[in-house]
Every structure is written in structure tokens, then in C-alpha cells.
Design a protein around this motif. Structure first.
Motif, PDB file in Angstrom:
ATOM      1  N   THR A  58     -16.588   4.513   0.968  1.00  0.00           N
ATOM      2  CA  THR A  58     -15.512   5.087   1.762  1.00  0.00           C
ATOM      3  C   THR A  58     -14.192   4.345   1.612  1.00  0.00           C
ATOM      4  OG1 THR A  58     -17.112   5.883   3.363  1.00  0.00           O
ATOM      5  CG2 THR A  58     -14.831   5.755   4.090  1.00  0.00           C
ATOM      6  N   LEU A  59     -14.215   3.056   1.794  1.00  0.00           N
ATOM      7  CA  LEU A  59     -12.967   2.294   1.803  1.00  0.00           C
ATOM      8  C   LEU A  59     -12.188   2.382   0.490  1.00  0.00           C
ATOM      9  CD1 LEU A  59     -14.000  -0.775   3.943  1.00  0.00           C
ATOM     10  CD2 LEU A  59     -12.641   1.195   4.630  1.00  0.00           C
ATOM     11  N   VAL A  64      -7.244   3.001  -2.493  1.00  0.00           N
ATOM     12  CA  VAL A  64      -7.425   1.589  -2.201  1.00  0.00           C
ATOM     13  C   VAL A  64      -8.210   0.917  -3.327  1.00  0.00           C
ATOM     14  CG1 VAL A  64      -8.497  -0.053  -0.615  1.00  0.00           C
ATOM     15  CG2 VAL A  64      -7.279   1.926   0.276  1.00  0.00           C
ATOM     16  N   SER A 102      -2.838   2.772   9.020  1.00  0.00           N
ATOM     17  CA  SER A 102      -3.734   2.121   9.978  1.00  0.00           C
ATOM     18  C   SER A 102      -3.330   0.668  10.194  1.00  0.00           C
ATOM     19  CB  SER A 102      -5.195   2.221   9.528  1.00  0.00           C
ATOM     20  OG  SER A 102      -5.428   1.464   8.365  1.00  0.00           O
ATOM     21  N   ILE A 161     -10.777  -5.247   1.851  1.00  0.00           N
ATOM     22  CA  ILE A 161     -12.207  -5.094   2.078  1.00  0.00           C
ATOM     23  C   ILE A 161     -12.856  -6.468   2.177  1.00  0.00           C
ATOM     24  CG2 ILE A 161     -14.366  -4.247   1.071  1.00  0.00           C
ATOM     25  CD1 ILE A 161     -12.674  -1.968  -0.143  1.00  0.00           C
ATOM     26  N   THR A 174     -10.156   5.602   0.042  1.00  0.00           N
ATOM     27  CA  THR A 174      -9.127   5.911   1.026  1.00  0.00           C
ATOM     28  C   THR A 174      -7.746   5.820   0.390  1.00  0.00           C
ATOM     29  OG1 THR A 174     -10.533   4.985   2.753  1.00  0.00           O
ATOM     30  CG2 THR A 174      -8.199   5.251   3.278  1.00  0.00           C
ATOM     31  N   SER A 178     -14.627  -8.009   5.809  1.00  0.00           N
ATOM     32  CA  SER A 178     -16.077  -7.930   5.692  1.00  0.00           C
ATOM     33  C   SER A 178     -16.656  -9.320   5.492  1.00  0.00           C
ATOM     34  CB  SER A 178     -16.471  -7.065   4.489  1.00  0.00           C
ATOM     35  OG  SER A 178     -15.907  -5.792   4.586  1.00  0.00           O
ATOM     36  N   VAL A 213      -4.363   3.699   4.582  1.00  0.00           N
ATOM     37  CA  VAL A 213      -4.578   2.286   4.886  1.00  0.00           C
ATOM     38  C   VAL A 213      -3.296   1.683   5.454  1.00  0.00           C
ATOM     39  CG1 VAL A 213      -5.071   0.029   3.885  1.00  0.00           C
ATOM     40  CG2 VAL A 213      -6.381   2.025   3.156  1.00  0.00           C
ATOM     41  N   CYS A 244       0.798  -1.222   0.000  1.00  0.00           N
ATOM     42  CA  CYS A 244       0.000   0.000   0.000  1.00  0.00           C
ATOM     43  C   CYS A 244       0.831   1.273   0.000  1.00  0.00           C
ATOM     44  CB  CYS A 244      -0.901   0.029   1.235  1.00  0.00           C
ATOM     45  SG  CYS A 244      -2.224  -1.118   1.143  1.00  0.00           S
ATOM     46  N   PHE A 291     -19.700   1.798   3.418  1.00  0.00           N
ATOM     47  CA  PHE A 291     -18.365   1.194   3.449  1.00  0.00           C
ATOM     48  C   PHE A 291     -17.803   1.042   2.037  1.00  0.00           C
ATOM     49  CE2 PHE A 291     -19.690  -0.214   7.699  1.00  0.00           C
ATOM     50  CZ  PHE A 291     -18.572   0.175   8.413  1.00  0.00           C
ATOM     51  N   ARG A 292     -18.664   0.638   1.117  1.00  0.00           N
ATOM     52  CA  ARG A 292     -18.207   0.465  -0.272  1.00  0.00           C
ATOM     53  C   ARG A 292     -17.707   1.779  -0.867  1.00  0.00           C
ATOM     54  NH1 ARG A 292     -22.997  -2.840  -1.534  1.00  0.00           N
ATOM     55  NH2 ARG A 292     -22.311  -4.985  -1.327  1.00  0.00           N
TER      56      ARG A 292
END
Length: 146
Positions: free
Chosen positions: A51-52, A21, A63, A29, A55, A33, A60, A14, A48-49
Motif C-alpha cells: 500500500t505505502l 512513494v 497527510s 516507510i 501511494t 516502521s 503523502v 513529495c 503495508f509494503r
């Protein structure tokens, strides 16, 4: 603590600047999930679909590095308030074993495992709320105690 090898590889993957992402081939993801959330068409899942995938990869990676590198055992031992640790049985990000270790480090903590992946409060909101409400009401003073 979480083994560093797999997470370090994901962080290196990443690390490219400026990419999102959603532009990288990532199991992130999918592995964080449950299958039903990937198939569902509802406000929470769609959020979620959206936002993630939007990113930035650096976010990522950061985090994931935080999850990989944290070690709360010494700090957790200082917690003196009633504590409930909820873990997901199928979580590949922070395993139930890690939740169990955290609960063991907090004096008197209660540990609960739900049949979820990573977002117990989203995946199984009823079971999550039941666990939290049970935990809180078991500790609430009774009217006769007041």
C-alpha cells in the motif's frame, strides 16, 4: 504542535505530480516502521509494503502537512468522555511528547506510552489491546453498581 521545518522539507520532496512513494528515495516507510516489521513476511507487514509505496506523493505530502499543521489543544479541551491516549515511544511521526500534550489537554485523560514506533496496534497488538481493555474495564460499572 510538530516542528514544521523537517516536515515542510519532506512535503516539498513529495510534491512532484504523478510519482508514487515507491519511486522516490524516501525514509518515510523506514522511519515509521520498526525494524522487525520491515523484515517480517506476514499478511499485515506485506499489506503495508504493497500500500505505502503505491501511494501518490501528493497524498503523502497532504497527510504529512495535516500532521504538521494540526493543533487539537483547543478542541481536545472540549472532550468530556473518558479518553485514553496511546503514544509510541520511538515514534518520529507524532512523538510521545505530542501524545502527552494531547492527553494533558483532555480533562481527565489517561496517557500510555508503548515501546512502538508509529502503529502501536499493529506493532504490539497484545500490549495495545491490554492497555485499551484495562482502560475500558476500569471505567465499566460493576455488577453491584447496576
Amino acid at each position: 504542535m510538530i516542528p514544521a521545518s523537517a516536515t515542510s522539507t519532506a512535503i516539498r520532496t513529495c510534491s512532484a505530480n504523478g510519482q508514487l512513494v515507491g519511486q522516490m528515495p524516501s525514509p518515510g516507510i523506514r522511519t515509521a516502521s520498526p525494524a522487525h516489521m520491515l523484515r517480517e513476511d506476514n499478511e499485515v507487514t506485506n499489506g503495508f509494503r504493497r500500500t505505502l509505496p503505491a501511494t501518490r506523493r501528493e497524498g503523502v505530502a497532504g497527510s504529512w502537512a495535516a500532521v504538521r499543521d494540526y493543533d487539537l489543544r483547543r478542541t481536545a479541551a472540549l472532550i468530556r468522555n473518558p479518553t485514553l491516549v496511546i503514544a509510541g515511544e520511538y515514534d518520529t511521526v507524532t512523538s510521545a511528547r505530542h501524545g502527552e500534550e494531547l492527553a494533558a489537554a483532555v480533562p481527565g485523560a489517561q496517557f500510555t506510552v508503548l515501546p512502538t514506533v508509529h502503529l502501536a496496534n499493529v506493532e504490539r497488538p497484545t500490549e495495545f489491546l491490554d492497555a485499551v481493555i484495562t482502560f475500558l474495564t476500569e471505567r465499566a460499572p460493576r455488577r453491584s453498581d447496576v
